[in-house]
Design a protein around this motif. Structure first.
Motif, PDB file in Angstrom:
ATOM      1  N   ARG A 197      38.066  -5.135   8.724  1.00  0.00           N
ATOM      2  CA  ARG A 197      37.526  -4.671  10.002  1.00  0.00           C
ATOM      3  C   ARG A 197      36.837  -5.809  10.739  1.00  0.00           C
ATOM      4  NH1 ARG A 197      39.328  -2.828  12.432  1.00  0.00           N
ATOM      5  NH2 ARG A 197      37.712  -2.110  13.800  1.00  0.00           N
ATOM      6  N   MET A 198      36.973  -5.739  12.028  1.00  0.00           N
ATOM      7  CA  MET A 198      36.599  -6.862  12.871  1.00  0.00           C
ATOM      8  C   MET A 198      35.115  -7.125  13.008  1.00  0.00           C
ATOM      9  SD  MET A 198      37.444  -4.830  16.292  1.00  0.00           S
ATOM     10  CE  MET A 198      36.466  -3.400  16.667  1.00  0.00           C
ATOM     11  N   ALA A 199      34.381  -6.134  13.486  1.00  0.00           N
ATOM     12  CA  ALA A 199      32.980  -6.393  13.778  1.00  0.00           C
ATOM     13  C   ALA A 199      32.166  -6.483  12.500  1.00  0.00           C
ATOM     14  CB  ALA A 199      32.415  -5.294  14.675  1.00  0.00           C
ATOM     15  N   SER A 200      32.856  -6.353  11.376  1.00  0.00           N
ATOM     16  CA  SER A 200      32.180  -6.204  10.094  1.00  0.00           C
ATOM     17  C   SER A 200      31.106  -7.258   9.846  1.00  0.00           C
ATOM     18  CB  SER A 200      33.180  -6.262   8.962  1.00  0.00           C
ATOM     19  OG  SER A 200      33.859  -7.500   8.982  1.00  0.00           O
ATOM     20  N   VAL A 213      29.495  -9.193  12.389  1.00  0.00           N
ATOM     21  CA  VAL A 213      28.541  -9.441  13.468  1.00  0.00           C
ATOM     22  C   VAL A 213      27.244  -8.686  13.208  1.00  0.00           C
ATOM     23  CG1 VAL A 213      28.053  -9.058  15.909  1.00  0.00           C
ATOM     24  CG2 VAL A 213      30.279  -9.925  15.196  1.00  0.00           C
TER      25      VAL A 213
END
Lengths: 265, 265
Positions: free
Chosen positions: A132-135, A137
Motif C-alpha cells: 500500500r502506498m501511503a503506508s 507517510v
DNA sequence: CTAGCTTGTTCCATTATGTGGAACTTGGTT
DNA sequence: AACCAAGTTCCACATAATGGAACAAGCTAG
C-alpha cells in the motif's frame, strides 16, 4: 513551587492540553482498540479524570468509542494531518527531486524530518508495488538506525545530541544496529565528513539505504532524503555509486530552502 | 446558568480541549502559515488567552512557530494520524475489494466514510500517475455533491439528515451540483432504491463517478466506495455498466463488517 | 437467585487552571 | 525622538478540571 530540576525537564507545561494529548497518543499508538480499564492502567490518572478526558476526546472526534466500549483513533486527526501534509512546503519543494532520484535509481526514495530522536517520513516515491502506498507517510522510525536519521543527526551540535540521547539506550533492531554511544558518535563524524549516510540493514534485516541531510544554512531545520532497496539488489558498490546522487539532490533541496527563506538583504 | 437552546447545540462541551482544537483546526486548515494577529482576528479569543493556547499547541508539537513568527501545522498530528490509519479495520478489510474494483475498471477507486456532512477519504487505489499518491487520503469533501457522500446519506434517517443539513445551505460547486433541499431528498430516495449513486460532475467539472454505500446492519456506521474518472472517458453508459460492480463490492465489504462485528450467539 | 466480583459511569466539594483586561516590550516607520 | 503596530507578560478573578467516593450494570460463582 518546587522549581526543582532545571535539568531538561521533559514533562511539558502544557496543562490540560498536554494531559489530553498524552491520553490521545496512548490510544492512537496502541496496536488495537483499548478498553477503559486498559487505558486507566497505562495512563496513571484517576478514574473520573480519565473518564472525562476520554469523553472530551470522543466529543472532539479525536477518538471514537465503538460498540464494544473500546476506544479507537477518530477521523478528525486524519483530516487535520492530511490538510497539513498537503501544504508542507518542504514536501512540495522536495517532490520533484525525489521523483528524479527515483527515476535515476529505480528504487524507493524517502523524505524525512527529525523530530526529537525520531525520523518522521513526509513523503516517498516508489515503484508500482503490491504494498500500500501511503503506508509509510507519517510513519516514524528511530533516528540512530536509519539512513535519513543518521544523516540528520550528523548535523546536530554535540550538545543537542547529548540532550536527545542523554539518558536513553540505543535500541538494537538487527545485528548491525549501532547501539554504543561512542560508536554512533564516530559514525556521525564520518557522515559529516563524507556528506552521506549508509544504513546497512541496521533497522530492518535485508534493507539497505543511502541518505543525505537537508538543512537550512543555520542548521535550524534538519531532515534528509534516502534511496532504499533490498540487500540482494543493493550491494556495497551500488550504495557507493548512489551516494553522490543523493548528496546532490539533498544539496539542491537545501539550496531551495535557503532561497525560499529569502536572501536577507 | 443559561441552559438555553436544547436545540442541537453544535458547540461542544469540551472545555479547554475544545477551544484548543478550534485554534488548531483554524491554523491547520488555513492555506498558508498565519501570523499571531491573523489568528487573533479569526479566533474570536482575547489576546492573552490565544497566546497561551498557541504556546501550548507549539510545545505539544501540534503547531510550529517558524522564524517569521508564523504558525504552521506541526508533525505530531501526522504521526498520530498515520499510526491510526495503518490500523483502521475498515481500510484493511476494504483494501482488496478496492484493488479488485480498480483492476476491473482501470479507474481510480476511493473509500470514504461520513463524518457530519463531510466525506473523509480513507484510501484510494489509482493508476500510476503524475499526481502524488497520498494526496487524497484524509481529504474531505462535502457529502451532498460526491458519489460516496450521497450514497452514505441515502442510508440516514430523515431525522438525522435534517439534523445534518438543518440550517445550512447546500453549496454549489458546478452547474450540476444539487443545491435544493428537496431535490437532494428526491435524489437520495432514488439512490436508496437502486443501490448506487452517481456524481455527474457535481463537485468538480469534468469528473464523474459511481458509488455505493457501505454500512453495518444497524446502519450505525456509514461509508462508501466509488469509481471515479474523467468525463471524456466515463460516459453515461460506462457509469451504468460499473454500477453493479460497485454495488457488489460495497455489499461484500458490508458483509465482512457484519461478520467481524460477530454473529452474536 | 443472591453474593461477590469487575468494569464503566456519575456526583460534587475542593482547588488548580485557564481567563482576559491592561500594561509592557520590541521593532519598524515617519 | 515620537509614534504605531505586532508580539509578549502580568496578575486578580472565576471558570473548569480534579479525584475520592458512591452508584449502576454485567458477569461468574456458590
Amino acid at each position: 513551587m518546587a522549581e526543582g530540576d532545571e535539568t531538561e525537564v521533559r514533562a511539558a507545561n502544557t496543562g490540560t492540553l498536554g494531559k489530553a494529548m498524552a491520553v490521545l497518543e496512548l490510544v492512537a499508538l496502541a496496536d488495537r482498540p483499548l478498553r477503559f480499564t486498559e487505558i486507566l492502567a497505562r495512563a496513571g490518572q484517576p478514574r473520573a479524570t480519565l473518564h472525562r478526558q476520554l469523553g472530551h476526546l470522543v466529543e472532539e472526534g479525536l477518538l471514537e468509542l465503538n460498540a464494544d466500549l473500546c476506544y479507537e483513533p477518530g477521523l478528525r486527526m486524519l483530516k487535520l494531518a492530511s490538510a497539513s501534509w498537503a501544504r508542507s512546503d518542504l514536501r512540495r519543494l522536495a517532490a520533484p527531486h525525489l521523483q528524479a532520484l527515483h527515476e535515476l535509481t529505480g528504487e524507493t526514495v524517502h523524505l524525512g524530518v527529525l523530530r526529537d530522536a525520531e525520523i518522521i517520513y513526509l513523503d516517498k516515491v516508489e515503484s508500482r508495488q503490491a504494498v500500500r502506498m501511503a503506508s509509510q507517510v507519517g510513519k516514524t522510525s528511530p533516528a540512530h538506525c536509519t539512513g535519513v536519521g543518521k544523516a540528520a543527526l550528523s548535523l546536530l551540535s554535540a550538545e543537542r545530541l547529548h540532550r536527545l540521547f542523554g539518558g536513553v539506550e540505543l535500541l538494537g533492531f538487527t545485528p548491525t544496529t549501532i547501539t554504543a554511544r561512542d560508536a554512533l558518535e564516530a559514525e556521525l563524524a564520518l557522515i559529516r565528513e563524507v556528506g552521506h549516510a549508509f544504513d546497512r540493514e541496521e533497522h530492518e534485516a535485508g534493507i539497505r539505504c543511502v541518505a543525505a541531510a537537508i538543512s537550512d544554512q543555520q542548521k535550524t531545520f534538519v531532515g534528509g532524503i534516502s534511496v532504499t532497496g533490498p540487500a540482494y539488489r543493493v550491494g556495497e558498490d551500488v550504495l557507493q555509486a548512489w551516494a553522490p546522487l543523493v548528496r546532490n539532490a539533498a544539496a539542491a533541496i537545501s539550496e531551495e530552502i535557503a532561497v525560499r527563506l529569502g536572501p536577507r538583504p
